[in-house]
Design a protein around this motif. Structure first.
Motif, PDB file in Angstrom:
ATOM      1  N   GLN A 160      -3.805  -1.249  -3.169  1.00 39.97           N
ATOM      2  CA  GLN A 160      -2.659  -0.812  -2.372  1.00 39.97           C
ATOM      3  C   GLN A 160      -3.104  -0.356  -0.980  1.00 39.97           C
ATOM      4  O   GLN A 160      -2.381  -0.563   0.004  1.00 39.97           O
ATOM      5  CB  GLN A 160      -1.899   0.295  -3.098  1.00 39.97           C
ATOM      6  CG  GLN A 160      -1.161  -0.210  -4.335  1.00 39.97           C
ATOM      7  CD  GLN A 160      -0.182   0.801  -4.892  1.00 39.97           C
ATOM      8  OE1 GLN A 160       0.434   1.572  -4.164  1.00 39.97           O
ATOM      9  NE2 GLN A 160      -0.022   0.795  -6.212  1.00 39.97           N
ATOM     10  N   GLN A 161      -4.284   0.235  -0.869  1.00 39.67           N
ATOM     11  CA  GLN A 161      -4.815   0.560   0.455  1.00 39.67           C
ATOM     12  C   GLN A 161      -5.037  -0.715   1.264  1.00 39.67           C
ATOM     13  O   GLN A 161      -4.727  -0.773   2.466  1.00 39.67           O
ATOM     14  CB  GLN A 161      -6.131   1.329   0.309  1.00 39.67           C
ATOM     15  CG  GLN A 161      -5.988   2.689  -0.342  1.00 39.67           C
ATOM     16  CD  GLN A 161      -7.332   3.306  -0.724  1.00 39.67           C
ATOM     17  OE1 GLN A 161      -8.343   2.607  -0.811  1.00 39.67           O
ATOM     18  NE2 GLN A 161      -7.344   4.615  -0.957  1.00 39.67           N
ATOM     19  N   LEU A 163      -3.473  -3.659   0.843  1.00 34.39           N
ATOM     20  CA  LEU A 163      -2.188  -4.270   1.179  1.00 34.39           C
ATOM     21  C   LEU A 163      -1.546  -3.584   2.377  1.00 34.39           C
ATOM     22  O   LEU A 163      -1.055  -4.239   3.308  1.00 34.39           O
ATOM     23  CB  LEU A 163      -1.249  -4.209  -0.027  1.00 34.39           C
ATOM     24  CG  LEU A 163      -1.645  -5.051  -1.250  1.00 34.39           C
ATOM     25  CD1 LEU A 163      -0.683  -4.796  -2.402  1.00 34.39           C
ATOM     26  CD2 LEU A 163      -1.696  -6.537  -0.909  1.00 34.39           C
ATOM     27  N   ARG A 164      -1.538  -2.266   2.359  1.00 33.55           N
ATOM     28  CA  ARG A 164      -0.910  -1.529   3.454  1.00 33.55           C
ATOM     29  C   ARG A 164      -1.653  -1.747   4.766  1.00 33.55           C
ATOM     30  O   ARG A 164      -1.038  -1.773   5.836  1.00 33.55           O
ATOM     31  CB  ARG A 164      -0.823  -0.046   3.092  1.00 33.55           C
ATOM     32  CG  ARG A 164       0.144   0.228   1.935  1.00 33.55           C
ATOM     33  CD  ARG A 164       0.361   1.718   1.707  1.00 33.55           C
ATOM     34  NE  ARG A 164       1.360   1.941   0.676  1.00 33.55           N
ATOM     35  CZ  ARG A 164       1.097   2.319  -0.571  1.00 33.55           C
ATOM     36  NH1 ARG A 164      -0.166   2.520  -0.936  1.00 33.55           N
ATOM     37  NH2 ARG A 164       2.067   2.486  -1.449  1.00 33.55           N
ATOM     38  N   ALA A 165      -2.987  -1.900   4.687  1.00 32.76           N
ATOM     39  CA  ALA A 165      -3.763  -2.183   5.900  1.00 32.76           C
ATOM     40  C   ALA A 165      -3.382  -3.526   6.510  1.00 32.76           C
ATOM     41  O   ALA A 165      -3.547  -3.739   7.717  1.00 32.76           O
ATOM     42  CB  ALA A 165      -5.260  -2.153   5.582  1.00 32.76           C
ATOM     43  N   GLU A 166      -2.850  -4.436   5.690  1.00 31.32           N
ATOM     44  CA  GLU A 166      -2.392  -5.748   6.162  1.00 31.32           C
ATOM     45  C   GLU A 166      -0.908  -5.745   6.522  1.00 31.32           C
ATOM     46  O   GLU A 166      -0.338  -6.794   6.812  1.00 31.32           O
ATOM     47  CB  GLU A 166      -2.654  -6.812   5.086  1.00 31.32           C
ATOM     48  CG  GLU A 166      -4.112  -7.041   4.765  1.00 31.32           C
ATOM     49  CD  GLU A 166      -4.853  -7.770   5.880  1.00 31.32           C
ATOM     50  OE1 GLU A 166      -4.170  -8.353   6.769  1.00 31.32           O
ATOM     51  OE2 GLU A 166      -6.100  -7.762   5.875  1.00 31.32           O
ATOM     52  N   GLY A 167      -0.279  -4.575   6.473  1.00 30.31           N
ATOM     53  CA  GLY A 167       1.142  -4.487   6.791  1.00 30.31           C
ATOM     54  C   GLY A 167       2.045  -4.900   5.648  1.00 30.31           C
ATOM     55  O   GLY A 167       3.241  -5.141   5.855  1.00 30.31           O
ATOM     56  N   THR A 169       3.793  -4.312   1.682  1.00 23.30           N
ATOM     57  CA  THR A 169       4.381  -3.207   0.926  1.00 23.30           C
ATOM     58  C   THR A 169       4.344  -3.515  -0.562  1.00 23.30           C
ATOM     59  O   THR A 169       4.976  -4.481  -1.017  1.00 23.30           O
ATOM     60  CB  THR A 169       5.843  -2.969   1.343  1.00 23.30           C
ATOM     61  OG1 THR A 169       5.901  -2.691   2.737  1.00 23.30           O
ATOM     62  CG2 THR A 169       6.447  -1.803   0.562  1.00 23.30           C
ATOM     63  N   GLU A 182       6.596  -7.929   1.045  1.00 23.30           N
ATOM     64  CA  GLU A 182       6.423  -7.218  -0.215  1.00 23.30           C
ATOM     65  C   GLU A 182       5.489  -7.973  -1.164  1.00 23.30           C
ATOM     66  O   GLU A 182       5.465  -9.208  -1.184  1.00 23.30           O
ATOM     67  CB  GLU A 182       7.776  -7.007  -0.895  1.00 23.30           C
ATOM     68  CG  GLU A 182       8.707  -6.093  -0.110  1.00 23.30           C
ATOM     69  CD  GLU A 182      10.073  -5.972  -0.747  1.00 23.30           C
ATOM     70  OE1 GLU A 182      10.795  -5.010  -0.406  1.00 23.30           O
ATOM     71  OE2 GLU A 182      10.425  -6.840  -1.581  1.00 23.30           O
ATOM     72  N   THR A 335      -0.274   6.523  -4.205  1.00 19.08           N
ATOM     73  CA  THR A 335      -0.305   5.201  -4.836  1.00 19.08           C
ATOM     74  C   THR A 335       0.968   4.965  -5.631  1.00 19.08           C
ATOM     75  O   THR A 335       1.411   5.830  -6.380  1.00 19.08           O
ATOM     76  CB  THR A 335      -1.527   5.092  -5.767  1.00 19.08           C
ATOM     77  OG1 THR A 335      -2.722   5.269  -5.005  1.00 19.08           O
ATOM     78  CG2 THR A 335      -1.585   3.732  -6.460  1.00 19.08           C
TER      79      THR A 335
END
Length: 385
Positions: A160-161, A163-167, A169, A182, A335
């Motif tokens: 999840q870290q 994924l969020r770094a890649e923009g 959700t 998403e 998370t």
């Protein structure tokens, strides 16, 4: 007040409620769900494991006779299929010693009140994000489903870290929208991940090796990034003892710790021999995949942001960093989970280690047999997705 997570939600799905009886029967114990088998200090040590390289210390301690040399009789280790079945086996008292996802151990102890203790670390790193044939990079997971081994896993936290770094959700229990960036998360037994990726029902998975190495060997997918390149030297599985094991004489606990420290040192220093010993006997994967997982020369074509971390290399260590436990609790609060976080949402993160971990025996054994394993216990946690 935040609701406590249910046993069903923790263990990962509707089938979890059926597992306890099946696990007990599979181990030949006939235990009832939720009722621990009485401890037998004269009986053989009962070990359970999943067929992943994370299990190597337990399996090598058995294979090379380290338990026996320390004076501990051990039954043949029992292979389980999923983390849900491992959790049920522990709750039922069907096993004495296992490797377990650390977040799962925290939840089982603190929220389910499971009679277990973490004896220490099992290994660090050794996991990756594997992407499907039509997913060239992490950002391309938008609108796809990503499999994780369990909600309460370091894999779920780190991916999840990423994924969020890649923009992107992460979402749960709904069809992901590519337009909104998403990615749907779904827990899946490691053994089911490669077939699901091959069939296209998921766009990727994150799991321990050798399932990442196997995905590449079969041409089903490619490793996108190693999780050790995101969170430096993170413990993944921990060594967990049942309450029954901890009721045995202290000398037996010390003997178990000695065997484990010897096995972890062997796993570090004899990777070729360990790969050959695990293949076919304990793990169903072929030697090349297990060798690739244990002894990677580099990260290959995977994305690497921190080459000096060598996040592609699984390592073995007997003792947990207290700072890691505290940081893990903090990261779990951010998370996405398919259940309330429960007590971990309220507890002082610095208190969690002492409530769950009892590593005195492993520390003592490491001081005698492998002092280098105690280095870096006060290092600051580094997370850079």
């Amino acid at each position: 007040m935040t609701a406590r997570p249910t046993r069903r939600a923790l263990l990962g799905g509707g089938s979890a409620t059926l597992l306890a009886g099946a696990v007990g029967a599979g181990l030949g114990l006939g235990v009832r769900r939720g009722r621990a088998a009485p401890p037998d200090p004269s009986g053989p040590l009962r070990i359970a494991y999943l067929p992943i390289t994370d299990a190597a210390p337990l399996l090598i301690a058995h294979a090379r006779g380290y338990f026996q040399e320390a004076g501990i009789e051990v039954a043949e280790p029992v292979r389980l299929r999923s983390w849900a079945s491992m959790g049920e086996a522990l709750l039922a008292g069907s096993v004495d010693l296992v490797h377990l996802l650390f977040p799962m151990a925290l939840q089982m102890r603190l929220d389910l009140g499971a009679d277990i203790r973490v004896l220490g670390a099992n290994h660090v790193d050794g996991s990756a994000l594997t992407l499907g044939r039509d997913v060239p990079e992490t950002a391309a997971l938008a609108g796809r489903t990503l499999a994780i081994p369990a909600w309460y896993s370091i894999h779920n936290v780190i991916v999840q870290q990423m994924l969020r770094a890649e923009g992107l959700t992460p979402v749960v229990r709904r069809t992901p929208s590519a337009t909104r960036g998403e990615v749907a998360l779904v827990p899946m037994a490691p053994a089911d991940m490669i077939p699901a990726l091959d069939a296209g029902s998921i766009g990727g998975y994150t799991v321990a090796d050798p399932f990442n190495a196997m995905g590449e060997a079969k041409g089903v997918g490619t490793i996108g990034r190693f999780l050790g390149d995101v969170w430096r030297s993170h413990p993944c599985c921990v060594t967990v003892a049942s309450g029954g094991l901890l009721l045995r004489p202290a000398a037996q606990i010390d003997a178990v710790a000695e065997a484990l420290v010897r096995a972890q040192r062997t796993c570090r220093e004899d990777r070729e021999g360990v790969a050959a010993e695990l293949a076919g006997t304990y793990l169903p994967q072929p030697v090349p995949a297990i060798r690739a997982a244990l002894h990677r020369p580099d990260a290959g074509h995977a994305q690497v942001e921190h080459p000096d971390w060598h996040g592609e290399t699984i390592d073995f260590t007997p003792v947990l960093r207290p700072g890691f436990t505290a940081r893990l609790v903090e990261e779990m609060r951010g998370t996405l989970l398919d259940a309330p976080l429960g007590r971990l949402d309220r507890i002082d993160p610095t208190a969690a280690h002492g409530l769950v971990v009892d590593d005195a025996a492993l520390r003592d054994a490491a001081r005698r047999l492998d002092p280098s394993a105690l280095a870096g216990l006060d290092d600051t946690e580094e997370i850079k997705p």
